[in-house]
Design a protein around this motif. Structure first.
Motif, PDB file in Angstrom:
ATOM      1  N   GLY A   1       0.781  -1.224   0.000  1.00 31.65           N
ATOM      2  CA  GLY A   1       0.000   0.000   0.000  1.00 31.65           C
ATOM      3  C   GLY A   1       0.812   1.272   0.000  1.00 31.65           C
ATOM      4  N   ALA A   2       2.133   1.152  -0.151  1.00 26.29           N
ATOM      5  CA  ALA A   2       2.983   2.342  -0.146  1.00 26.29           C
ATOM      6  C   ALA A   2       2.674   3.220  -1.360  1.00 26.29           C
ATOM      7  CB  ALA A   2       4.453   1.940  -0.160  1.00 26.29           C
ATOM      8  N   THR A   3       2.624   4.513  -1.120  1.00 26.65           N
ATOM      9  CA  THR A   3       2.368   5.486  -2.188  1.00 26.65           C
ATOM     10  C   THR A   3       3.258   6.701  -1.970  1.00 26.65           C
ATOM     11  OG1 THR A   3       0.679   6.770  -1.007  1.00 26.65           O
ATOM     12  CG2 THR A   3      -0.068   4.785  -2.172  1.00 26.65           C
ATOM     13  N   GLY A   4       3.185   7.636  -2.888  1.00 31.65           N
ATOM     14  CA  GLY A   4       3.918   8.888  -2.740  1.00 31.65           C
ATOM     15  C   GLY A   4       3.071   9.984  -2.137  1.00 31.65           C
ATOM     16  N   TRP A   5       2.038   9.618  -1.347  1.00 26.44           N
ATOM     17  CA  TRP A   5       1.078  10.598  -0.852  1.00 26.44           C
ATOM     18  C   TRP A   5       1.722  11.726  -0.049  1.00 26.44           C
ATOM     19  CZ3 TRP A   5      -0.637  12.576   3.795  1.00 26.44           C
ATOM     20  CH2 TRP A   5      -1.836  13.305   3.744  1.00 26.44           C
ATOM     21  N   ALA A   6       2.634  11.380   0.842  1.00 22.95           N
ATOM     22  CA  ALA A   6       3.233  12.415   1.693  1.00 22.95           C
ATOM     23  C   ALA A   6       3.969  13.451   0.858  1.00 22.95           C
ATOM     24  CB  ALA A   6       4.174  11.781   2.712  1.00 22.95           C
ATOM     25  N   CYS A   7       4.770  12.982  -0.098  1.00 23.90           N
ATOM     26  CA  CYS A   7       5.519  13.916  -0.944  1.00 23.90           C
ATOM     27  C   CYS A   7       4.578  14.709  -1.850  1.00 23.90           C
ATOM     28  CB  CYS A   7       6.558  13.163  -1.771  1.00 23.90           C
ATOM     29  SG  CYS A   7       7.966  12.572  -0.795  1.00 23.90           S
ATOM     30  N   ASP A   8       3.566  14.042  -2.384  1.00 26.68           N
ATOM     31  CA  ASP A   8       2.600  14.749  -3.238  1.00 26.68           C
ATOM     32  C   ASP A   8       1.876  15.834  -2.450  1.00 26.68           C
ATOM     33  OD1 ASP A   8       3.287  13.079  -5.316  1.00 26.68           O
ATOM     34  OD2 ASP A   8       1.559  11.742  -5.045  1.00 26.68           O
ATOM     35  N   THR A   9       1.498  15.511  -1.229  1.00 22.47           N
ATOM     36  CA  THR A   9       0.795  16.478  -0.391  1.00 22.47           C
ATOM     37  C   THR A   9       1.700  17.641  -0.018  1.00 22.47           C
ATOM     38  OG1 THR A   9      -0.644  14.749   0.495  1.00 22.47           O
ATOM     39  CG2 THR A   9      -0.467  16.785   1.775  1.00 22.47           C
ATOM     40  N   ALA A  10       2.939  17.332   0.343  1.00 22.22           N
ATOM     41  CA  ALA A  10       3.898  18.391   0.676  1.00 22.22           C
ATOM     42  C   ALA A  10       4.093  19.324  -0.508  1.00 22.22           C
ATOM     43  CB  ALA A  10       5.224  17.772   1.098  1.00 22.22           C
TER      44      ALA A  10
END
Length: 408
Positions: free
Chosen positions: A171-180
């Protein structure tokens, strides 16, 4: 839809997120931690063969990469490996040192997860699993998050702790970096790290038959002089650990380590007899073992299958005494200076971590707070700080999570 007011929303119930939740909760903050996974700490659970390599005795800034690896110094000094070991001991979790300062649970990685979830519960932290952020917006000096379960939260502090893209099957995604990035923070280039390297068909035709064979090796890489913000310092990096042949190329700790420094088009050098000058060793054996087949002699230093393949690759047959000095030199180079160029890596599918992330220049090194977005914090793997293999990335998670939890 009613909106609930809380103090801290943490997105990501991994190592860093849970540590931040514990610390913020102990300060009396109203903390909610969410994760789209069905269970917390999934990377903890599978790490170290299920026993969690939870820290490293030698942890320090020297073992980290990034555009500014020294950024990690403050957090690592304020919450050290000894501080985490103390918590493990207090929880009654037995552990051992395996090699190179790597600490593992004697029993199961689930003990570390249980310790963290117990401490979150004791600190009054609310944990919600199977929940993700659908929409995020600014709400005054804080944030408002619409969640996938239909609820809405308004918080003073938001902590991004979802890690990187490595191991997407979990389930790993790039969500944190995308949100930042959407909130105005610079994100450095990201790529798979601590990952097996792959090779072209010619290499595989010669060596893939050794899949499963492991040896100790010294693997080195020469990083060229690079432009600023490359994230790599020029010079030679080397690791002496196990090397494993695979059907797609090479793996094992030494290869995983060097993969964080390697880039496409660059070569790596493998010393299959670290600490032993192969040419001197071969010449020294001529008087006593000259009448033995070269593969028999090689099997003293290499597994038999590898000795056979190495001699065959170089076209060497017959007895050791029959080899010319030139042939011995070619063999010695193969043993001490085997220079090869990978064509790629196995990617995020098998990468243990993601290299790169939110630019450390955007964050306060003491608190992990975003300098230009009040109330926002970024911790763990989502930050452009990546550790060596061997417990360093977990320690960065504990330390950065602890730092954010003191102030969020």
């Amino acid at each position: 839809m009613a909106t609930t007011d809380i103090d801290v929303l943490i997105v990501g119930a991994g190592a860093a997120g849970m540590m931040a939740a514990i610390e913020a909760g102990r300060r009396g903050r109203r903390v909610r931690i969410i994760d789209h996974a069905r269970a917390p700490g999934e990377k903890i659970r599978i790490s170290g063969g299920g026993r969690c390599n939870f820290t490293n005795l030698g942890c320090g800034p020297h073992a980290f990469l990034g555009e500014n690896p020294r950024f990690a110094t403050s957090a690592l000094k304020r919450f050290t490996q000894q501080d985490f070991i103390k918590r493990v001991d207090q929880a009654g979790i037995a552990w051992h040192e395996k090699t190179l300062g790597q600490l593992f649970c004697d029993d199961s990685a689930k003990q570390i997860i249980r310790m963290l979830t117990d401490q979150m519960r004791e600190a009054g932290v609310a944990l919600a699993l199977g929940v993700s952020v659908d929409r995020l917006s600014r709400a005054g000096e804080g944030f408002e998050a619409a969640l996938s379960d239909g609820s809405s939260l308004r918080c003073a502090s938001l902590i991004l702790a979802t890690g990187g893209k490595s191991i997407p099957k979990m389930g790993a995604t790039g969500w944190a970096c995308d949100t930042a990035r959407t909130l105005g923070l610079r994100v450095t280039d990201t790529r798979p790290a601590l990952v097996p390297l792959t090779f072209e068909p010619g290499f595989l035709e010669t060596w893939s038959g050794l899949a499963g064979v492991a040896v100790e090796a010294d693997v080195s890489h020469q990083t060229p002089k690079l432009a600023p913000r490359s994230g790599r310092a020029a010079g030679t990096t080397r690791f002496r650990e196990g090397l494993l042949f695979t059907h797609r190329g090479l793996s094992g700790p030494s290869i995983l380590q060097i993969s964080s420094y390697w880039r496409e088009g660059e070569a790596i050098t493998v010393d299959l007899m670290p600490g032993t000058p192969a040419l001197e060793w071969l010449k020294g054996l001529k008087p006593t073992d000259g009448r033995k087949n070269v593969t028999t002699v090689l099997s003293r230093a290499l597994p038999q299958r590898m000795a056979d393949r190495t001699a065959g690759h170089l076209g060497l047959t017959g007895n050791l005494a029959d080899l010319s000095d030139k042939a011995l030199g070619r063999l010695a180079d193969q043993l001490n200076r085997w220079t090869i160029t990978p064509v790629g890596s196995e990617g995020y599918r098998t990468a243990e971590v993601t290299l790169g992330g939110v630019d450390t220049a955007e964050l306060d090194q003491a608190t992990m707070a975003a300098k230009k977005v009040p109330g926002l914090y970024v911790i763990g793997e989502a930050v452009d700080i990546t550790g060596w293999l061997g417990g360093y990335n977990f320690q960065w998670a504990w330390s950065s999570g602890w730092a954010a939890g003191q102030v969020a």
